[in-house]
Design a protein around this motif. Sequence first.
Motif, PDB file in Angstrom:
ATOM      1  N   PRO A  90       0.818  10.002   7.328  1.00  0.00           N
ATOM      2  CA  PRO A  90       0.812   9.972   8.826  1.00  0.00           C
ATOM      3  C   PRO A  90       2.300   9.538   9.108  1.00  0.00           C
ATOM      4  N   TYR A  91       3.147   8.807   8.245  1.00  0.00           N
ATOM      5  CA  TYR A  91       4.520   8.671   8.620  1.00  0.00           C
ATOM      6  C   TYR A  91       5.230   8.833   7.713  1.00  0.00           C
ATOM      7  N   ALA A  92       6.678   9.086   7.671  1.00  0.00           N
ATOM      8  CA  ALA A  92       7.870   9.300   6.783  1.00  0.00           C
ATOM      9  C   ALA A  92       7.657   8.128   5.675  1.00  0.00           C
ATOM     10  N   VAL A  93       8.188   8.491   4.673  1.00  0.00           N
ATOM     11  CA  VAL A  93       8.018   7.174   3.480  1.00  0.00           C
ATOM     12  C   VAL A  93       8.960   6.131   3.693  1.00  0.00           C
TER      13      VAL A  93
ATOM     14  N   ASP B 271       4.059   1.809   6.496  1.00  0.00           N
ATOM     15  CA  ASP B 271       2.637   2.264   6.244  1.00  0.00           C
ATOM     16  C   ASP B 271       2.224   2.353   4.820  1.00  0.00           C
ATOM     17  N   LEU B 272       1.376   1.474   4.221  1.00  0.00           N
ATOM     18  CA  LEU B 272       0.931   1.625   2.980  1.00  0.00           C
ATOM     19  C   LEU B 272       0.473   2.901   2.331  1.00  0.00           C
ATOM     20  N   LEU B 273      -0.391   3.535   3.175  1.00  0.00           N
ATOM     21  CA  LEU B 273      -1.130   4.694   2.974  1.00  0.00           C
ATOM     22  C   LEU B 273      -0.119   5.974   2.798  1.00  0.00           C
ATOM     23  N   SER B 274       0.863   6.107   3.835  1.00  0.00           N
ATOM     24  CA  SER B 274       1.951   6.917   3.471  1.00  0.00           C
ATOM     25  C   SER B 274       2.867   7.050   2.315  1.00  0.00           C
ATOM     26  N   ARG B 275       3.108   5.640   1.969  1.00  0.00           N
ATOM     27  CA  ARG B 275       3.849   5.458   0.814  1.00  0.00           C
ATOM     28  C   ARG B 275       3.021   5.908  -0.478  1.00  0.00           C
ATOM     29  N   MET B 276       1.749   5.403  -0.510  1.00  0.00           N
ATOM     30  CA  MET B 276       0.784   5.450  -1.536  1.00  0.00           C
ATOM     31  C   MET B 276       0.698   6.938  -1.701  1.00  0.00           C
ATOM     32  N   ILE B 277       0.784   8.094  -0.728  1.00  0.00           N
ATOM     33  CA  ILE B 277       0.658   9.685  -0.701  1.00  0.00           C
ATOM     34  C   ILE B 277       1.827   9.935  -1.319  1.00  0.00           C
TER      35      ILE B 277
ATOM     36  N   LEU C 120       5.197   0.385  -5.693  1.00  0.00           N
ATOM     37  CA  LEU C 120       4.419  -0.196  -4.630  1.00  0.00           C
ATOM     38  C   LEU C 120       3.517  -1.487  -5.206  1.00  0.00           C
ATOM     39  N   LEU C 121       3.267  -1.594  -6.471  1.00  0.00           N
ATOM     40  CA  LEU C 121       2.735  -2.772  -6.877  1.00  0.00           C
ATOM     41  C   LEU C 121       3.723  -3.999  -7.264  1.00  0.00           C
ATOM     42  N   THR C 122       5.054  -3.808  -7.024  1.00  0.00           N
ATOM     43  CA  THR C 122       5.848  -4.833  -7.312  1.00  0.00           C
ATOM     44  C   THR C 122       5.573  -5.681  -6.060  1.00  0.00           C
ATOM     45  N   GLU C 123       5.107  -5.405  -4.922  1.00  0.00           N
ATOM     46  CA  GLU C 123       5.091  -6.077  -3.651  1.00  0.00           C
ATOM     47  C   GLU C 123       4.039  -7.174  -3.844  1.00  0.00           C
ATOM     48  N   ALA C 124       3.045  -6.841  -4.998  1.00  0.00           N
ATOM     49  CA  ALA C 124       1.917  -7.886  -5.156  1.00  0.00           C
ATOM     50  C   ALA C 124       2.073  -8.684  -6.404  1.00  0.00           C
ATOM     51  N   GLN C 125       3.341  -8.965  -6.854  1.00  0.00           N
ATOM     52  CA  GLN C 125       3.665  -9.932  -7.978  1.00  0.00           C
ATOM     53  C   GLN C 125       3.479 -11.282  -7.668  1.00  0.00           C
ATOM     54  N   ASN C 126       3.558 -11.768  -6.317  1.00  0.00           N
ATOM     55  CA  ASN C 126       3.556 -13.027  -5.904  1.00  0.00           C
ATOM     56  C   ASN C 126       1.918 -13.193  -5.527  1.00  0.00           C
ATOM     57  N   ILE C 127       1.576 -14.271  -6.198  1.00  0.00           N
ATOM     58  CA  ILE C 127       0.133 -14.371  -5.952  1.00  0.00           C
ATOM     59  C   ILE C 127      -0.228 -15.121  -4.654  1.00  0.00           C
ATOM     60  N   ASN C 128       0.663 -15.878  -3.820  1.00  0.00           N
ATOM     61  CA  ASN C 128       0.357 -16.115  -2.746  1.00  0.00           C
ATOM     62  C   ASN C 128       0.587 -15.290  -1.747  1.00  0.00           C
TER      63      ASN C 128
ATOM     64  N   LEU D   4      -3.997  -2.504  -2.997  1.00  0.00           N
ATOM     65  CA  LEU D   4      -4.608  -1.088  -2.994  1.00  0.00           C
ATOM     66  C   LEU D   4      -3.849  -0.148  -3.726  1.00  0.00           C
ATOM     67  N   PRO D   5      -2.626  -0.093  -4.021  1.00  0.00           N
ATOM     68  CA  PRO D   5      -1.996   0.981  -4.987  1.00  0.00           C
ATOM     69  C   PRO D   5      -2.882   1.128  -6.435  1.00  0.00           C
TER      70      PRO D   5
END
Length: 394
Positions: A80-83, A178-184, A349-357, A367-368
């Motif tokens: 839906p959006y650019a990367v 947008d996370l969906l666009s970046r996953m695509i 994309l999963l580097t965003e989820a390294q912090n448990i907080n 979600l990735p």
Amino acid sequence: MTDTTQDRLAPDDRLPHRVDTAPWDPEEVEHLSPEQERFTTASQWWMVWWKLRRHRLAVISGVILLLLYASTLVSEVLAPYAVDSRHSRFIHAPPQAVHLFHEGQFVGPFVYGYRYNLDLETLRREYTPDPAKVQPIRFVCRGDPYQFWGLVETNWHLACPAEGGTLFLLGTDRLGRDLLSRMIYGTRISLTIGLIGITVSFVLGITIGGIAGYYGGWVDNLIQRLIEIIRSFPELPLWMALSAALPVTWNPIFVYFGITVILGLLEWTGLARAVRSKLLALREEDFTTAAQLMGAKPSRIIGRHLLPSFMSHLIASATLAIPGMILGETALSFLGLGLRPPITSWGVLLTEAQNINVVALYPWLMLPVVPVIVTVLSFNFLGDGLRDAADPYR
């Protein structure tokens, strides 16, 4: 047999003096049905395909993988959006649900806009759906501009937000992307790195394993000791060491191919052993001896006679090896030693989820990992089906 011997035989044991030359009746011969004739004349690949079709889970997994790889051809159109499109007003916005009815009336696919509030005590952004903001989803529409495959400048998308609205089906990250666009977009990198890596591994495994299996002797012993040395190293630390050796100043494209080559150079050992064991058995067959007596070179014997005999098994092995490379790239990128921005992959994309907080507050950042799990399971199920279908003893 002499006449004296003929006379000593019993009348029933004597050789007949004439041969029955009754005409051959074609109606007495059993005729094959079209299905039986098609089976008896089918090639090895057709029989593999017929057996694979009976493996429902493998077929479903193959369809999923085909759809994923087909999406990589049109990632820019599907997103839906650019990367790198940022929305500073919607940082860490939660996913928007798709609705069809509003207040009992059919509207079509739409999402509700956000109602924004900043918690001054925790400084946390709070978003809630606003029923007053009905934002229909547009299809085959113009949106963020992009370069299709880096060549053609256009702005057509399969789905777009309403004018002045938003369409964050999987939420946004810390920069409002947008996370969906970046996953695509990440699908293209994460899936192709497995294919390119297995190509490097395939070439090395077949070449080195073929030499070891065909010649044997000290050549086989030397190659086997080399394989054992490589396999004795812990896999992940070795990946990390080689990836860290790549210069930081390299272009992201060079880093991409560097990671691909590293994965391929470390994954060829298992395939080489499989090729070597098969060739050790096949080189003793009569057709190999016949090819040698006719003066065929070893490269021709291996490439034209031995490898095709178990190519279906090699394809099944390669299918099972691709998930390992995808997981390797994801792990390296997650640890910050693999692909780096601006390249987008599932591991990046999963580097965003390294912090448990951060994960506790914004769980959609995990979600990735879903496409990683789906892809790995699909490859494993498809590989199991191909291995069973290619097994001549089943």
